[in-house]
Design an enzyme around this catalytic site. Structure first.
Site, PDB file in Angstrom:
ATOM      1  N   ASN B  15       0.825  -1.203   0.000  1.00 13.39           N
ATOM      2  CA  ASN B  15       0.000   0.000   0.000  1.00 13.39           C
ATOM      3  C   ASN B  15       0.865   1.260   0.000  1.00 13.39           C
ATOM      4  OD1 ASN B  15      -2.987  -0.185   0.188  1.00 13.39           O
ATOM      5  ND2 ASN B  15      -2.460  -1.756   1.675  1.00 13.39           N
ATOM      6  N   CYS B  16       0.231   2.359  -0.318  1.00 10.04           N
ATOM      7  CA  CYS B  16       0.855   3.685  -0.312  1.00 10.04           C
ATOM      8  C   CYS B  16       1.581   3.912   1.009  1.00 10.04           C
ATOM      9  CB  CYS B  16      -0.203   4.755  -0.498  1.00 10.04           C
ATOM     10  SG  CYS B  16       0.381   6.438  -0.210  1.00 10.04           S
ATOM     11  N   PRO B  17       2.783   4.423   1.047  1.00  9.97           N
ATOM     12  CA  PRO B  17       3.583   4.875  -0.106  1.00  9.97           C
ATOM     13  C   PRO B  17       4.624   3.845  -0.549  1.00  9.97           C
ATOM     14  CG  PRO B  17       4.595   5.721   1.887  1.00  9.97           C
ATOM     15  CD  PRO B  17       3.459   4.803   2.322  1.00  9.97           C
TER      16      PRO B  17
END
Lengths: 182, 77
Positions: B15-17
């Site tokens: 997932n981000c980042p």
């Protein structure tokens, strides 16, 4: 070659400084990390590590409750006098011991947050901090907060910059760094 | 038919980042002009890789999606 073959060392990380003069250098980011709450610490570390990944010159000024986050995880009590010691006793310092500002429920909230994060592959604030530091993001402690809470350089995590004051932070903003208060 | 790249990064499930952070780390291992292939499943990564490419100057030469897997090819500047 796969990515596993590339050693993750400071040398293999993007370094913001060395752009040729004819190229546009991305604007810098100067974050004030003020809150010690888990959710805001998380946001600050996501932005710091991403800014590092985007080769933006990035500085994080850590102050007030934010400084508690940068005390080493294994340091339990900080301070010289009883009030300073009491403050650290009441809220455990260190990035792995942050609490939620709402729905903390004696640690149930943060426990569930960490559980969900690992289940959904979301990096922890500690992992993000380590990656940001390896990519050249500077973490700068606030001298005044260190004095007020009796926090010594050796209480803080390794690799932090020289303690400075508000004027130094504002000078970054004067040098074309975008300010951000978290 | 996809072109061969110099380095591959599997960022699926992250997932981000993390896809961007891992990409920034991986591309450091390449010489100027070499290419990096990144696979990701984060739907936000489409816009994020465009933004990262624009800011860092590393060219996004290919992007596609196949069955929920996003594929990006980046050339180190």
């Amino acid at each position: 070659m796969t990515v596993a073959d590339v050693p993750v060392t400071p040398e293999t990380m993007p370094q913001p400084a060395a752009a040729p003069a004819d190229e546009k250098q991305p604007k810098g980011l100067a974050i004030i990390c003020y809150s010690g709450d888990l959710e805001k610490t998380w946001a600050a570390m996501i932005l710091a590590s991403t800014a590092g990944a985007m080769a933006m010159p990035t500085k994080v000024f850590v102050t007030f409750w934010g400084l508690q986050t940068f005390v080493r995880d294994d340091v339990r009590i900080t301070g010289e006098n009883w009030m300073q010691k009491m403050m650290s006793f009441m809220q455990r310092p260190g990035i792995s011991h942050r609490k939620l500002s709402k729905m903390n429920f004696l640690g149930m909230g943060p426990w569930m947050m960490r559980k969900l994060a690992s289940q959904y592959n979301v990096a922890s604030p500690k992992e993000l901090l380590e990656m940001a530091a390896a990519m050249g993001v500077e973490f700068i402690p606030c001298q005044m907060t260190m004095n007020m809470f009796g926090i010594r350089r050796e209480d803080l995590i390794e690799g932090m910059g020289e303690p400075v004051g508000a004027a130094t932070y504002l000078s970054y903003v004067g040098e074309d760094y975008s300010p951000l208060f978290i | 038919m996809t072109t061969a790249t110099d380095l591959q990064l599997d960022a699926r499930g992250l997932n981000c980042p993390m896809p961007i952070v891992k990409t920034a780390q991986a591309i450091k291992g390449l010489a100027s002009g070499q290419t990096l292939e990144v696979l990701a499943t984060d739907p936000g990564s489409t816009k994020d890789f465009e933004a990262w490419s624009k800011t860092t100057g590393n060219l996004l030469v290919e992007q596609s999606v196949d069955g929920g897997v996003f594929r990006f090819v980046l050339r180190r500047k």
